[in-house]
Motif scaffolding. Sequence first.
Motif, mmCIF file in Angstrom:
data_model
loop_
_atom_site.group_PDB
_atom_site.id
_atom_site.type_symbol
_atom_site.label_atom_id
_atom_site.label_comp_id
_atom_site.label_asym_id
_atom_site.label_seq_id
_atom_site.Cartn_x
_atom_site.Cartn_y
_atom_site.Cartn_z
ATOM 1 N N VAL A 95 42.920 40.915 19.330
ATOM 2 C CA VAL A 95 43.742 39.937 20.073
ATOM 3 C C VAL A 95 42.873 39.344 21.180
ATOM 4 O O VAL A 95 42.923 38.146 21.465
ATOM 5 C CB VAL A 95 45.000 40.604 20.666
ATOM 6 C CG1 VAL A 95 45.668 39.690 21.692
ATOM 7 C CG2 VAL A 95 45.985 40.943 19.553
ATOM 8 N N TYR A 96 42.053 40.213 21.776
ATOM 9 C CA TYR A 96 41.066 39.785 22.767
ATOM 10 C C TYR A 96 39.664 40.048 22.210
ATOM 11 O O TYR A 96 39.446 41.041 21.512
ATOM 12 C CB TYR A 96 41.280 40.545 24.083
ATOM 13 C CG TYR A 96 42.669 40.370 24.633
ATOM 14 C CD1 TYR A 96 43.090 39.153 25.154
ATOM 15 C CD2 TYR A 96 43.592 41.424 24.595
ATOM 16 C CE1 TYR A 96 44.378 38.976 25.636
ATOM 17 C CE2 TYR A 96 44.882 41.264 25.078
ATOM 18 C CZ TYR A 96 45.271 40.033 25.592
ATOM 19 O OH TYR A 96 46.550 39.858 26.062
ATOM 20 N N ASN A 97 38.751 39.177 22.498
ATOM 21 C CA ASN A 97 37.408 39.212 21.937
ATOM 22 C C ASN A 97 36.733 40.580 22.102
ATOM 23 O O ASN A 97 36.576 41.079 23.220
ATOM 24 C CB ASN A 97 36.555 38.134 22.625
ATOM 25 C CG ASN A 97 35.201 37.968 21.979
ATOM 26 O OD1 ASN A 97 35.090 37.917 20.759
ATOM 27 N ND2 ASN A 97 34.166 37.882 22.805
ATOM 28 N N ASN A 98 36.374 41.184 20.969
ATOM 29 C CA ASN A 98 35.644 42.465 20.949
ATOM 30 C C ASN A 98 36.405 43.624 21.597
ATOM 31 O O ASN A 98 35.789 44.559 22.115
ATOM 32 C CB ASN A 98 34.272 42.326 21.619
ATOM 33 C CG ASN A 98 33.337 41.438 20.817
ATOM 34 O OD1 ASN A 98 33.345 41.470 19.590
ATOM 35 N ND2 ASN A 98 32.536 40.634 21.501
ATOM 36 N N VAL A 99 37.721 43.558 21.582
ATOM 37 C CA VAL A 99 38.537 44.660 22.117
ATOM 38 C C VAL A 99 39.288 45.313 20.959
ATOM 39 O O VAL A 99 40.031 44.642 20.232
ATOM 40 C CB VAL A 99 39.530 44.170 23.187
ATOM 41 C CG1 VAL A 99 40.433 45.318 23.649
ATOM 42 C CG2 VAL A 99 38.793 43.568 24.371
ATOM 43 N N ASP A 100 39.073 46.609 20.781
ATOM 44 C CA ASP A 100 39.753 47.349 19.711
ATOM 45 C C ASP A 100 41.230 47.535 20.046
ATOM 46 O O ASP A 100 41.689 47.177 21.136
ATOM 47 C CB ASP A 100 39.090 48.713 19.514
ATOM 48 C CG ASP A 100 37.674 48.598 18.959
ATOM 49 O OD1 ASP A 100 37.381 47.589 18.279
ATOM 50 O OD2 ASP A 100 36.862 49.507 19.236
ATOM 51 N N GLU A 101 41.977 48.138 19.119
ATOM 52 C CA GLU A 101 43.398 48.408 19.341
ATOM 53 C C GLU A 101 43.585 49.222 20.623
ATOM 54 O O GLU A 101 42.812 50.140 20.902
ATOM 55 C CB GLU A 101 43.983 49.163 18.154
ATOM 56 C CG GLU A 101 45.478 49.409 18.271
ATOM 57 C CD GLU A 101 46.052 50.074 17.029
ATOM 58 O OE1 GLU A 101 47.243 50.438 17.065
ATOM 59 O OE2 GLU A 101 45.316 50.244 16.037
ATOM 60 N N VAL A 102 44.608 48.851 21.386
ATOM 61 C CA VAL A 102 44.857 49.491 22.682
ATOM 62 C C VAL A 102 46.277 50.053 22.721
ATOM 63 O O VAL A 102 47.239 49.361 22.374
ATOM 64 C CB VAL A 102 44.690 48.486 23.845
ATOM 65 C CG1 VAL A 102 44.975 49.157 25.181
ATOM 66 C CG2 VAL A 102 43.298 47.874 23.827
ATOM 67 N N SER A 103 46.418 51.294 23.149
ATOM 68 C CA SER A 103 47.735 51.896 23.363
ATOM 69 C C SER A 103 48.166 51.604 24.796
ATOM 70 O O SER A 103 47.458 51.953 25.745
ATOM 71 C CB SER A 103 47.673 53.412 23.142
ATOM 72 O OG SER A 103 47.274 53.707 21.831
ATOM 73 N N THR A 104 49.328 50.999 24.943
ATOM 74 C CA THR A 104 49.761 50.632 26.290
ATOM 75 C C THR A 104 51.282 50.698 26.393
ATOM 76 O O THR A 104 51.955 51.334 25.582
ATOM 77 C CB THR A 104 49.216 49.239 26.664
ATOM 78 O OG1 THR A 104 49.479 48.994 28.051
ATOM 79 C CG2 THR A 104 49.792 48.136 25.818
ATOM 80 N N LEU A 105 51.825 50.028 27.402
ATOM 81 C CA LEU A 105 53.262 49.994 27.652
ATOM 82 C C LEU A 105 53.763 48.557 27.612
ATOM 83 O O LEU A 105 53.017 47.622 27.920
ATOM 84 C CB LEU A 105 53.581 50.596 29.023
ATOM 85 C CG LEU A 105 53.336 52.087 29.181
ATOM 86 C CD1 LEU A 105 53.179 52.448 30.652
ATOM 87 C CD2 LEU A 105 54.485 52.886 28.564
ATOM 88 N N GLY A 155 51.294 40.987 31.277
ATOM 89 C CA GLY A 155 51.657 39.692 30.710
ATOM 90 C C GLY A 155 51.804 39.773 29.206
ATOM 91 O O GLY A 155 51.559 40.822 28.596
ATOM 92 N N GLY A 156 52.187 38.675 28.607
ATOM 93 C CA GLY A 156 52.396 38.638 27.170
ATOM 94 C C GLY A 156 51.110 38.828 26.385
ATOM 95 O O GLY A 156 50.010 38.613 26.897
ATOM 96 N N GLN A 157 51.264 39.225 25.139
ATOM 97 C CA GLN A 157 50.100 39.429 24.279
ATOM 98 C C GLN A 157 49.325 38.120 24.136
ATOM 99 O O GLN A 157 49.904 37.082 23.805
ATOM 100 C CB GLN A 157 50.546 39.933 22.905
ATOM 101 C CG GLN A 157 49.398 40.250 21.965
ATOM 102 C CD GLN A 157 49.864 41.040 20.762
ATOM 103 O OE1 GLN A 157 50.265 42.199 20.873
ATOM 104 N NE2 GLN A 157 49.829 40.420 19.597
ATOM 105 N N GLY A 158 48.022 38.182 24.424
ATOM 106 C CA GLY A 158 47.206 36.978 24.368
ATOM 107 C C GLY A 158 47.208 36.184 25.661
ATOM 108 O O GLY A 158 46.800 35.015 25.665
ATOM 109 N N VAL A 159 47.648 36.789 26.753
ATOM 110 C CA VAL A 159 47.728 36.093 28.044
ATOM 111 C C VAL A 159 46.376 35.445 28.372
ATOM 112 O O VAL A 159 45.310 36.038 28.183
ATOM 113 C CB VAL A 159 48.188 37.053 29.154
ATOM 114 C CG1 VAL A 159 47.251 38.222 29.329
ATOM 115 C CG2 VAL A 159 48.371 36.320 30.479
#
Length: 308
Positions: free
Chosen positions: A231-241, A186-190
């Motif tokens: 972007v999400y609470n207590n989640v570091d930068e994430v590499s994704t697709l 889903g979109g960023q911040g879903v």
Amino acid sequence: MIRKLCSIALLAVLSLQAQAENYSIGTGGQSGIYYPFGGALAKVWSDNVADVNVKAEVTAASVENTIKVVRGDMIAGIAMGNVVLDAYKGEGKFRSEMPVKTLFALYPNLVHALTLEKSGITSLSQLKGKRISLGAPASGTAVTAAALLASIGIDVKKDIDAVYLNYAETTNALANGQIDAGFIVGGQGVGAVTQVALTHKINIIDISAAESAAFIKQYPAYSSYNIPADVYNNVDEVSTLSVWNVLVVSAKMDDDMAYNLTKAAYENMDEVRKVVKVADATTPENASRLAGVPLHPGAQKYLDSIAK
């Protein structure tokens, strides 16, 4: 006399409403972004396109929306680009080429491979043997999740205990310990991911550069993407697709209708942005982000008119 004039005016309004045709736009589950995005577009079209009344319809998302658009059950549907490309080519879930085109691209969808931090799962390879939600049946999430796992050698029929849950069901099952991991594309911040991150320590699994490169080579509709930290609470930068969502329509749609829908959408996109921030990406410059599926001629006509 005044009462008579009011009655005439009311009859005129009712007559106009009766003349308007009712349509629906296919969205997704109510806990995702498709539904509010589709609802905002439906209002814009109903308010600004003559003789058109559109409502947002809750669906299982991409695959269902694409099929229903082709059948003529919907005026348009929001769908992931890879699903629409498969439909156009007659691949994946589609046994033959489908007469689909796009009005314009909307915004990029991101792959969220979710676990709870306490699970200790930090890589895709660790999902083997686990109970995993692949997304709702007939959804783009389910298509993407299965393809991604297959690309690293995990067979969803043999190597995992697969269940098919929508966004809200996935995060609820994760929070309750009923699954080990779940996919949300889903979109960023879903909303579903945002909400579960507020009540639980979650982990969004990094997709490595090598895993991304191998997947993109096989599925060129995708690209690499980094979700910024927090972007999400207590989640570091994430590499994704990421893969762009598009507005899919039937190739048989009347050119004037496609032109009018596209024109109304772009000229009133600020109204949509008040509802969903991801619509910041819905611009004429991004209209043709999905390579491989043609824009509808009516949509192209509008884009050409504003490019002059």
